[in-house]
Design an enzyme around this catalytic site. Structure first.
Site, PDB file in Angstrom:
ATOM      1  N   SER A  69       0.834  -1.202   0.000  1.00  0.00           N
ATOM      2  CA  SER A  69       0.000   0.000   0.000  1.00  0.00           C
ATOM      3  C   SER A  69       0.867   1.250   0.000  1.00  0.00           C
ATOM      4  O   SER A  69       1.975   1.252   0.560  1.00  0.00           O
ATOM      5  CB  SER A  69      -0.863  -0.007   1.265  1.00  0.00           C
ATOM      6  OG  SER A  69      -1.388   1.270   1.518  1.00  0.00           O
ATOM      7  N   TYR A  93      -1.749  -0.965  10.977  1.00  0.00           N
ATOM      8  CA  TYR A  93      -2.035  -1.503   9.639  1.00  0.00           C
ATOM      9  C   TYR A  93      -0.849  -1.246   8.704  1.00  0.00           C
ATOM     10  O   TYR A  93      -0.350  -2.154   8.035  1.00  0.00           O
ATOM     11  CB  TYR A  93      -3.318  -0.861   9.069  1.00  0.00           C
ATOM     12  CG  TYR A  93      -3.403  -0.938   7.569  1.00  0.00           C
ATOM     13  CD1 TYR A  93      -3.669  -2.151   6.938  1.00  0.00           C
ATOM     14  CD2 TYR A  93      -3.184   0.197   6.774  1.00  0.00           C
ATOM     15  CE1 TYR A  93      -3.717  -2.238   5.558  1.00  0.00           C
ATOM     16  CE2 TYR A  93      -3.235   0.122   5.402  1.00  0.00           C
ATOM     17  CZ  TYR A  93      -3.502  -1.098   4.793  1.00  0.00           C
ATOM     18  OH  TYR A  93      -3.534  -1.168   3.429  1.00  0.00           O
ATOM     19  N   LYS A  97       2.031  -3.779   6.604  1.00  0.00           N
ATOM     20  CA  LYS A  97       2.418  -3.745   5.184  1.00  0.00           C
ATOM     21  C   LYS A  97       3.934  -3.577   5.052  1.00  0.00           C
ATOM     22  O   LYS A  97       4.590  -4.257   4.266  1.00  0.00           O
ATOM     23  CB  LYS A  97       1.707  -2.595   4.453  1.00  0.00           C
ATOM     24  CG  LYS A  97       0.205  -2.779   4.307  1.00  0.00           C
ATOM     25  CD  LYS A  97      -0.123  -3.944   3.390  1.00  0.00           C
ATOM     26  CE  LYS A  97      -1.614  -4.171   3.241  1.00  0.00           C
ATOM     27  NZ  LYS A  97      -1.948  -5.456   2.614  1.00  0.00           N
TER      28      LYS A  97
END
Ligand code: UDP
Length: 288
Positions: A69, A93, A97
Protein backbone atom coordinates in the site's frame (compact mmCIF):
# COMPACT_ATOMS: atom_id res chain seq x y z
CA UNK A 1 -11.83 -20.42 1.69
CA UNK A 2 -9.23 -20.93 4.44
CA UNK A 3 -7.57 -18.75 7.02
CA UNK A 4 -3.92 -18.34 6.01
CA UNK A 5 -2.92 -19.03 9.60
CA UNK A 6 -4.45 -22.52 9.30
CA UNK A 7 -1.28 -24.28 8.21
CA UNK A 8 -2.92 -27.71 7.80
CA UNK A 9 -5.62 -26.36 5.52
CA UNK A 10 -3.05 -24.44 3.49
CA UNK A 11 -0.83 -27.53 3.26
CA UNK A 12 -3.77 -29.48 1.84
CA UNK A 13 -4.39 -26.88 -0.83
CA UNK A 14 -0.76 -26.81 -1.91
CA UNK A 15 -0.61 -30.62 -1.85
CA UNK A 16 -3.69 -30.88 -4.09
CA UNK A 17 -2.57 -28.50 -6.87
CA UNK A 18 0.69 -27.30 -8.30
CA UNK A 19 0.60 -23.51 -8.36
CA UNK A 20 2.83 -21.44 -10.62
CA UNK A 21 2.49 -18.31 -8.49
CA UNK A 22 0.44 -16.77 -5.70
CA UNK A 23 -1.25 -13.37 -5.55
CA UNK A 24 -1.54 -12.57 -1.86
CA UNK A 25 -4.41 -10.15 -1.16
CA UNK A 26 -5.49 -11.54 2.20
CA UNK A 27 -5.28 -9.09 5.05
CA UNK A 28 -7.15 -6.72 7.32
CA UNK A 29 -7.16 -3.12 6.12
CA UNK A 30 -9.01 -0.70 8.39
CA UNK A 31 -6.60 1.88 9.78
CA UNK A 32 -8.77 2.92 12.74
CA UNK A 33 -9.47 -0.67 13.76
CA UNK A 34 -5.75 -1.43 13.61
CA UNK A 35 -5.09 1.35 16.13
CA UNK A 36 -7.73 -0.14 18.47
CA UNK A 37 -6.72 -3.78 17.93
CA UNK A 38 -3.06 -3.91 16.95
CA UNK A 39 -2.56 -7.55 17.95
CA UNK A 40 -5.44 -8.61 15.71
CA UNK A 41 -3.68 -6.92 12.79
CA UNK A 42 -0.22 -8.28 13.59
CA UNK A 43 -1.64 -11.74 14.13
CA UNK A 44 -3.72 -11.85 10.96
CA UNK A 45 -1.52 -10.01 8.52
CA UNK A 46 1.93 -11.09 9.69
CA UNK A 47 1.32 -14.66 10.82
CA UNK A 48 -0.91 -15.29 7.79
CA UNK A 49 1.84 -14.12 5.46
CA UNK A 50 4.64 -15.99 7.23
CA UNK A 51 2.61 -19.22 7.14
CA UNK A 52 1.85 -18.70 3.45
CA UNK A 53 5.53 -18.11 2.62
CA UNK A 54 6.57 -21.21 4.57
CA UNK A 55 4.00 -23.45 2.92
CA UNK A 56 4.79 -22.04 -0.54
CA UNK A 57 8.50 -22.70 -0.04
CA UNK A 58 7.83 -26.21 1.22
CA UNK A 59 5.93 -26.92 -2.01
CA UNK A 60 8.47 -25.30 -4.29
CA UNK A 61 6.18 -22.42 -5.28
CA UNK A 62 8.41 -19.35 -5.02
CA UNK A 63 6.66 -16.67 -7.07
CA UNK A 64 4.60 -14.12 -5.21
CA UNK A 65 2.69 -10.91 -5.92
CA UNK A 66 1.83 -9.08 -2.69
CA UNK A 67 -0.72 -6.29 -2.12
CA UNK A 68 1.20 -3.56 -0.38
CA UNK A 69 0.00 0.00 0.00
CA UNK A 70 0.99 3.61 -0.52
CA UNK A 71 0.57 3.86 3.24
CA UNK A 72 4.24 2.78 3.47
CA UNK A 73 5.19 6.29 2.26
CA UNK A 74 3.72 7.73 5.47
CA UNK A 75 3.38 11.49 5.05
CA UNK A 76 5.47 12.04 1.92
CA UNK A 77 7.60 15.18 1.93
CA UNK A 78 7.05 15.62 -1.79
CA UNK A 79 5.01 14.15 -4.65
CA UNK A 80 4.86 12.19 -6.86
CA UNK A 81 5.95 9.28 -4.64
CA UNK A 82 8.65 7.18 -6.26
CA UNK A 83 9.42 3.66 -5.16
CA UNK A 84 12.72 4.88 -3.68
CA UNK A 85 11.08 7.23 -1.15
CA UNK A 86 11.84 6.60 2.54
CA UNK A 87 9.32 4.30 4.17
CA UNK A 88 7.47 4.70 7.43
CA UNK A 89 4.38 3.43 9.18
CA UNK A 90 1.77 5.73 10.68
CA UNK A 91 -0.35 3.01 12.32
CA UNK A 92 -0.37 -0.76 12.99
CA UNK A 93 -2.04 -1.50 9.64
CA UNK A 94 0.73 0.37 7.82
CA UNK A 95 3.33 -1.35 9.96
CA UNK A 96 2.03 -4.76 8.85
CA UNK A 97 2.42 -3.75 5.18
CA UNK A 98 5.90 -2.37 5.79
CA UNK A 99 6.95 -5.41 7.81
CA UNK A 100 5.65 -7.83 5.19
CA UNK A 101 7.60 -5.92 2.52
CA UNK A 102 10.72 -6.33 4.64
CA UNK A 103 10.02 -10.01 5.31
CA UNK A 104 9.70 -10.55 1.54
CA UNK A 105 13.01 -8.78 0.88
CA UNK A 106 14.73 -10.92 3.52
CA UNK A 107 13.20 -14.17 2.25
CA UNK A 108 14.23 -13.44 -1.31
CA UNK A 109 17.70 -12.38 -0.20
CA UNK A 110 18.16 -15.65 1.71
CA UNK A 111 16.85 -17.79 -1.14
CA UNK A 112 17.33 -16.23 -4.60
CA UNK A 113 14.97 -18.80 -6.13
CA UNK A 114 12.15 -16.57 -4.91
CA UNK A 115 10.68 -13.95 -7.24
CA UNK A 116 8.53 -11.43 -5.43
CA UNK A 117 6.66 -8.36 -6.66
CA UNK A 118 5.34 -5.91 -4.08
CA UNK A 119 2.54 -3.75 -5.48
CA UNK A 120 1.94 -0.49 -3.64
CA UNK A 121 -1.73 0.34 -4.22
CA UNK A 122 -2.78 3.95 -4.10
CA UNK A 123 -6.56 4.45 -3.63
CA UNK A 124 -8.52 1.71 -5.41
CA UNK A 125 -12.12 2.72 -6.19
CA UNK A 126 -14.91 2.00 -8.67
CA UNK A 127 -16.41 -1.39 -9.43
CA UNK A 128 -16.52 -3.93 -12.20
CA UNK A 129 -18.31 -2.33 -15.20
CA UNK A 130 -20.87 -5.19 -15.19
CA UNK A 131 -22.31 -3.82 -11.95
CA UNK A 132 -22.14 -7.29 -10.37
CA UNK A 133 -18.94 -6.91 -8.36
CA UNK A 134 -18.24 -4.00 -6.04
CA UNK A 135 -17.12 -2.99 -2.59
CA UNK A 136 -19.51 -3.58 0.32
CA UNK A 137 -17.88 -2.52 3.59
CA UNK A 138 -19.50 -3.52 6.89
CA UNK A 139 -20.51 -0.73 9.24
CA UNK A 140 -19.62 2.89 8.65
CA UNK A 141 -17.25 3.13 5.68
CA UNK A 142 -13.80 4.51 6.48
CA UNK A 143 -12.94 5.34 2.91
CA UNK A 144 -14.18 8.21 0.83
CA UNK A 145 -15.82 6.48 -2.12
CA UNK A 146 -17.90 3.88 -0.25
CA UNK A 147 -19.08 6.72 1.97
CA UNK A 148 -20.07 8.92 -0.98
CA UNK A 149 -21.85 5.92 -2.49
CA UNK A 150 -23.91 5.34 0.66
CA UNK A 151 -24.91 9.00 0.76
CA UNK A 152 -25.94 8.84 -2.92
CA UNK A 153 -28.26 5.86 -2.33
CA UNK A 154 -29.78 7.50 0.74
CA UNK A 155 -28.23 5.30 3.43
CA UNK A 156 -26.41 8.22 5.06
CA UNK A 157 -27.44 11.87 5.17
CA UNK A 158 -24.18 13.62 4.30
CA UNK A 159 -20.49 13.20 3.65
CA UNK A 160 -18.19 14.60 6.32
CA UNK A 161 -15.25 16.31 4.62
CA UNK A 162 -12.20 15.82 6.81
CA UNK A 163 -10.13 18.97 6.50
CA UNK A 164 -10.77 22.03 4.35
CA UNK A 165 -7.58 23.91 5.18
CA UNK A 166 -4.97 21.79 3.43
CA UNK A 167 -2.53 23.45 1.10
CA UNK A 168 -4.28 22.01 -1.97
CA UNK A 169 -6.36 23.21 -4.90
CA UNK A 170 -9.53 23.63 -2.78
CA UNK A 171 -8.27 22.95 0.76
CA UNK A 172 -9.31 19.27 0.82
CA UNK A 173 -7.00 16.24 0.85
CA UNK A 174 -5.56 14.97 -2.43
CA UNK A 175 -5.18 11.27 -3.33
CA UNK A 176 -4.39 9.13 -6.34
CA UNK A 177 -7.58 7.15 -7.07
CA UNK A 178 -7.22 4.13 -9.31
CA UNK A 179 -10.00 2.13 -11.00
CA UNK A 180 -10.15 -1.44 -9.63
CA UNK A 181 -10.09 -2.83 -13.19
CA UNK A 182 -6.80 -1.01 -13.85
CA UNK A 183 -5.53 -2.35 -10.53
CA UNK A 184 -6.48 -5.90 -11.56
CA UNK A 185 -4.66 -5.43 -14.88
CA UNK A 186 -1.59 -4.37 -12.91
CA UNK A 187 -1.60 -7.80 -11.26
CA UNK A 188 -1.70 -9.56 -14.62
CA UNK A 189 1.28 -7.45 -15.69
CA UNK A 190 3.07 -8.44 -12.48
CA UNK A 191 2.40 -12.14 -13.07
CA UNK A 192 3.87 -11.84 -16.55
CA UNK A 193 6.89 -10.05 -15.11
CA UNK A 194 7.45 -12.99 -12.73
CA UNK A 195 8.21 -15.13 -15.77
CA UNK A 196 11.34 -13.06 -16.46
CA UNK A 197 14.75 -13.99 -15.04
CA UNK A 198 16.43 -12.18 -12.15
CA UNK A 199 13.43 -10.36 -10.75
CA UNK A 200 14.56 -10.56 -7.14
CA UNK A 201 12.16 -8.75 -4.83
CA UNK A 202 10.91 -5.65 -6.61
CA UNK A 203 8.33 -2.99 -5.83
CA UNK A 204 5.96 -1.05 -8.09
CA UNK A 205 3.44 1.71 -7.45
CA UNK A 206 -0.04 1.10 -8.84
CA UNK A 207 -1.63 4.50 -9.26
CA UNK A 208 -2.60 6.88 -12.06
CA UNK A 209 -0.05 9.56 -11.24
CA UNK A 210 -2.87 12.11 -10.88
CA UNK A 211 -4.03 13.75 -7.68
CA UNK A 212 -7.74 14.41 -7.03
CA UNK A 213 -9.17 16.39 -4.11
CA UNK A 214 -12.14 15.27 -2.01
CA UNK A 215 -14.32 18.00 -3.54
CA UNK A 216 -13.25 17.12 -7.08
CA UNK A 217 -14.24 13.51 -6.40
CA UNK A 218 -17.61 14.58 -4.95
CA UNK A 219 -18.31 16.68 -8.05
CA UNK A 220 -17.37 13.84 -10.39
CA UNK A 221 -19.65 11.48 -8.48
CA UNK A 222 -22.54 13.97 -8.55
CA UNK A 223 -22.09 14.24 -12.30
CA UNK A 224 -22.02 10.47 -12.81
CA UNK A 225 -24.98 9.74 -10.54
CA UNK A 226 -27.17 12.80 -10.97
CA UNK A 227 -27.47 12.81 -7.15
CA UNK A 228 -26.53 15.62 -4.87
CA UNK A 229 -24.06 14.75 -2.09
CA UNK A 230 -24.70 16.98 0.96
CA UNK A 231 -21.46 17.93 2.70
CA UNK A 232 -20.56 18.63 6.31
CA UNK A 233 -17.21 20.35 6.68
CA UNK A 234 -15.11 19.06 9.56
CA UNK A 235 -11.57 19.20 10.91
CA UNK A 236 -8.71 17.09 9.64
CA UNK A 237 -8.84 13.36 10.31
CA UNK A 238 -5.94 12.47 12.65
CA UNK A 239 -3.05 10.91 10.80
CA UNK A 240 -4.17 12.00 7.31
CA UNK A 241 -1.58 13.14 4.80
CA UNK A 242 -2.18 16.27 2.73
CA UNK A 243 -1.26 15.17 -0.81
CA UNK A 244 -0.35 11.67 -1.96
CA UNK A 245 0.02 10.56 -5.54
CA UNK A 246 2.19 8.09 -7.37
CA UNK A 247 5.03 8.23 -9.77
CA UNK A 248 3.96 5.63 -12.33
CA UNK A 249 7.16 5.63 -14.38
CA UNK A 250 8.68 2.44 -13.01
CA UNK A 251 5.51 0.37 -13.57
CA UNK A 252 5.12 1.82 -17.08
CA UNK A 253 8.72 1.05 -17.94
CA UNK A 254 9.14 -2.37 -16.36
CA UNK A 255 5.62 -3.83 -16.21
CA UNK A 256 4.45 -2.19 -19.46
CA UNK A 257 1.33 -1.26 -17.52
CA UNK A 258 -0.45 2.07 -17.27
CA UNK A 259 -3.85 2.96 -15.80
CA UNK A 260 -6.45 3.61 -18.52
CA UNK A 261 -9.34 5.06 -16.52
CA UNK A 262 -9.88 8.46 -14.94
CA UNK A 263 -12.20 9.59 -12.15
CA UNK A 264 -15.21 9.90 -14.47
CA UNK A 265 -15.06 6.18 -15.30
CA UNK A 266 -14.39 5.33 -11.64
CA UNK A 267 -17.53 7.24 -10.59
CA UNK A 268 -19.60 5.85 -13.47
CA UNK A 269 -18.80 2.25 -12.55
CA UNK A 270 -19.10 2.84 -8.82
CA UNK A 271 -22.56 4.34 -9.38
CA UNK A 272 -23.58 1.52 -11.72
CA UNK A 273 -22.76 -0.96 -8.93
CA UNK A 274 -24.33 1.20 -6.20
CA UNK A 275 -27.57 1.93 -8.03
CA UNK A 276 -28.10 -1.76 -8.84
CA UNK A 277 -27.02 -2.91 -5.37
CA UNK A 278 -27.79 -0.08 -2.93
CA UNK A 279 -27.30 -2.49 -0.01
CA UNK A 280 -24.28 -4.20 -1.50
CA UNK A 281 -24.47 -7.97 -1.19
CA UNK A 282 -26.94 -7.72 1.70
CA UNK A 283 -30.50 -6.48 2.21
CA UNK A 284 -31.71 -3.30 3.94
CA UNK A 285 -32.33 -5.34 7.13
CA UNK A 286 -28.94 -7.04 7.25
CA UNK A 287 -27.00 -3.87 6.61
CA UNK A 288 -26.21 -0.96 8.84
N1 UDP B 1 -12.28 11.60 3.48
C1 UDP B 1 -13.29 12.47 3.82
N2 UDP B 1 -14.44 11.94 4.37
C2 UDP B 1 -14.63 10.60 4.57
C3 UDP B 1 -13.58 9.71 4.19
C4 UDP B 1 -12.41 10.25 3.65
O1 UDP B 1 -13.16 13.68 3.66
O2 UDP B 1 -15.69 10.19 5.08
C5 UDP B 1 -11.05 12.13 2.86
C6 UDP B 1 -9.79 11.82 3.64
O3 UDP B 1 -9.56 12.80 4.62
C7 UDP B 1 -8.72 11.82 2.52
C8 UDP B 1 -9.51 11.31 1.31
O4 UDP B 1 -10.88 11.52 1.59
O5 UDP B 1 -8.29 13.14 2.25
C9 UDP B 1 -9.29 9.82 1.04
O6 UDP B 1 -9.56 9.10 2.22
P1 UDP B 1 -9.55 7.50 2.25
O7 UDP B 1 -9.80 7.09 3.67
O8 UDP B 1 -10.50 6.98 1.22
O9 UDP B 1 -8.08 7.11 1.78
P2 UDP B 1 -6.66 7.35 2.52
O10 UDP B 1 -6.76 8.56 3.39
O11 UDP B 1 -6.41 6.12 3.27
O12 UDP B 1 -5.70 7.56 1.40
Amino acid sequence: MVDLRDRDALEQIFASTKFDAVIHFAGMKAVGESVQKPLLYYNNNLIGTITLLEVMAAHGCKKLVFSSSATVYGWPKEVPCTEEFPLSAANPYGRTKLTIEEICRDVQHADPDWKIILLRYFNPVGAHPSGYIGEDPRGIPNNLMPFIQQVAVGRRPALTVFGTDYNTVDGTGVRDYIHVVDLADGHIAALLKLEEANIGCVVYNLGTGKGTSVLEMVRAFEQASGKQIPLVKAGRRPGDAEIVYASTKKAERELKWKAKYGIDEMCRDQWNWASQNPYGYGSPDSSD
